[in-house]
Write a protein that holds these residues in place. Structure first.
Motif, short mmCIF file in Angstrom:
data_model
loop_
_atom_site.label_atom_id
_atom_site.label_comp_id
_atom_site.label_asym_id
_atom_site.label_seq_id
_atom_site.Cartn_x
_atom_site.Cartn_y
_atom_site.Cartn_z
N GLU A 162 7.70 66.12 10.68
CA GLU A 162 7.06 65.63 11.90
C GLU A 162 5.64 65.13 11.65
OE1 GLU A 162 6.72 68.93 14.75
OE2 GLU A 162 7.00 70.24 13.02
N VAL B 183 12.33 63.09 14.77
CA VAL B 183 10.91 62.75 14.66
C VAL B 183 10.67 61.38 15.29
CG1 VAL B 183 8.98 62.39 13.08
CG2 VAL B 183 10.74 64.11 12.54
N LYS B 184 9.86 61.35 16.32
CA LYS B 184 9.58 60.09 17.01
C LYS B 184 8.77 59.15 16.13
CE LYS B 184 7.67 58.25 21.34
NZ LYS B 184 7.02 58.61 22.64
N VAL B 185 9.17 57.86 16.14
CA VAL B 185 8.47 56.85 15.34
C VAL B 185 8.25 55.61 16.22
CG1 VAL B 185 9.34 57.61 13.09
CG2 VAL B 185 10.69 55.99 14.45
N PRO B 186 7.37 54.69 15.81
CA PRO B 186 7.13 53.48 16.61
C PRO B 186 8.40 52.64 16.76
CG PRO B 186 5.38 53.79 14.99
CD PRO B 186 6.45 54.79 14.65
N ALA C 30 5.68 55.77 8.26
CA ALA C 30 6.02 54.65 9.13
C ALA C 30 4.79 53.77 9.36
CB ALA C 30 6.56 55.17 10.46
N ARG C 31 3.63 54.38 9.58
CA ARG C 31 2.42 53.59 9.80
C ARG C 31 2.01 52.85 8.53
NH1 ARG C 31 0.99 58.36 12.63
NH2 ARG C 31 -0.37 59.06 10.92
N PRO D 19 5.91 60.06 10.39
CA PRO D 19 5.10 59.08 11.12
C PRO D 19 4.00 58.44 10.26
CG PRO D 19 5.48 61.01 12.48
CD PRO D 19 5.95 61.36 11.10
N LYS D 20 3.41 59.20 9.33
CA LYS D 20 2.41 58.63 8.43
C LYS D 20 3.01 57.51 7.60
CE LYS D 20 -0.64 62.62 7.57
NZ LYS D 20 -1.09 63.58 6.52
#
Length: 366
Positions: free
Chosen positions: A317, A153-156, A324-325, A321-322
């Motif tokens: 997925e 899963v791509k993250v910042p 992480a933000r 990301p949520k």
């Protein structure tokens, strides 16, 4: 062709836990090669080492990790070399009925729980050519690994790897238990039993949604102090205090009781903490075959519920990301969740920390 040998933490049912050299093959169709930068040490790994979840083959342990994509196989479109990723251990098939319904945590087509890649193979071999299998389809206690695309899963890039590792399991499970499984609303009350990495993540999730009061229970004064920092309004010693009586006397019972240990004896006490219409949420994973008993009349008469929680009812997925933000925005104090950082060679000591309930989350770095 296999890569050069690298150290990995392996549990072999015949010989126990050790660090040994393994090779891995290149990424195939639909697969991604990852350079691991950090991996969390989770009770799900300890369950294998302690025999609670019997293993029938040698496993590279580790399922909570973050790293960098180094190569992709044919057909991969969601990530590219250089991307920072969090590994989601329950890699969904994206094709079964549950996946199509948006319930990837209930995927019936995943091979992760069989400790293989989706095609039933392993990317790992020992120095003697023996097949060694990836725990939960990952096997993250090494420096590089090959995983299915749906697990990456791509993250910042600004997300620290140690924080990303915890998003792969404990944080997603704990916060998801609150937001997804239970659907806790502002002002509702909750008790959390067990304040390890997952339990503390439950506490963070409860604060995030505005629950009140938030009651934390543990045997460790150190962990209870952290729970207060994370948002617990009341803390109790599980060995000394009658938490169920306090919940009934002071609150008329709580709306939600989260168990983050996996202890049948503790789980049996949860309905006694609940208000009418309340729900017990089973977040901790018990040993295979463990059972419990409840007052069935009380459950029916008072409309109480028992909710099972797998991976925080999360879709990796979407939810990773949520989270992480939220961390990067200062809404989740995850830095305080990272305790000791150890090299792979100290994996046995990390498991000892876990057994002793010492500190918070230990992170291994290759």
């Amino acid at each position: 062709m296999p890569s050069s040998l690298s150290p990995a933490v392996v549990f072999d049912p015949a010989t126990g836990l050790d660090v040994r050299e393994v090779s891995r093959r290149a990424a195939g169709p639909g697969e991604v090669e990852i350079e691991v930068r950090a991996a969390g040490v989770c009770h799900s790994d300890l369950h294998v080492v302690s025999g609670d979840w019997p293993a029938d083959r040698p496993l590279v342990l580790g399922h909570e990790a973050a790293g960098v994509v180094t190569a992709t196989g044919p057909g991969v479109t969601s990530v590219s070399p250089g991307d920072h990723v969090v590994l989601s251990w329950f890699a969904p098939c994206r094709r079964c009925r549950r996946c199509a319904a948006g319930q990837a945590w209930l995927c019936t087509g995943t091979r992760a729980v069989a400790n293989t890649l989706p095609d039933g193979t392993t990317p790992f071999r020992g120095a003697d050519g023996e097949e060694i299998w990836p725990y939960l389809g990952l096997g993250a206690f090494t420096d590089r690994l090959v995983v299915p695309e749906t697990a990456a899963v791509k993250v910042p890039e600004e997300l620290p790897f140690s924080i990303g590792a915890l998003l792969g399991c404990s944080v997603t499970t704990g916060v998801g238990a609150v937001v997804n499984t239970a659907g806790v609303r502002p002002g509702e009350s909750a008790v959390v039993i067990g304040t390890g990495g997952v339990g503390l993540s439950v506490v963070m999730g409860l604060r995030l949604v505005g629950a009140d009061p938030i009651v934390a229970v543990d045997l460790s004064p150190e962990r209870l102090a952290v729970a207060r920092d994370f948002g617990a309004t009341h803390t109790f010693d599980g060995a000394r205090d009658d938490v169920a009586a306090w919940c009934r006397d002071e609150l008329g019972g709580v709306d939600y009781a989260f168990e983050a240990i996996g202890s049948p004896r503790v789980i049996e006490t949860l309905p006694g903490m609940l208000a009418p219409g309340g729900a017990a949420v089973l977040v901790g994973m018990a040993a295979t075959g463990a059972t419990g008993s409840f007052d069935l009349f009380d459950l029916a008469d008072q409309g109480k519920r028992i909710l099972g929680c797998n991976y925080g009812s999360s879709v990796g997925e979407i939810d990773i990301p949520k989270l992480a933000r939220l961390y990067l925005g200062g809404r989740l104090p995850l830095d305080e969740l990272v305790g000791r950082t150890r090299p792979l060679s100290e994996a046995a000591e990390a498991f000892d920390d876990l057994r002793a309930n010492a500190g918070v989350r230990t992170v291994l770095e290759p």
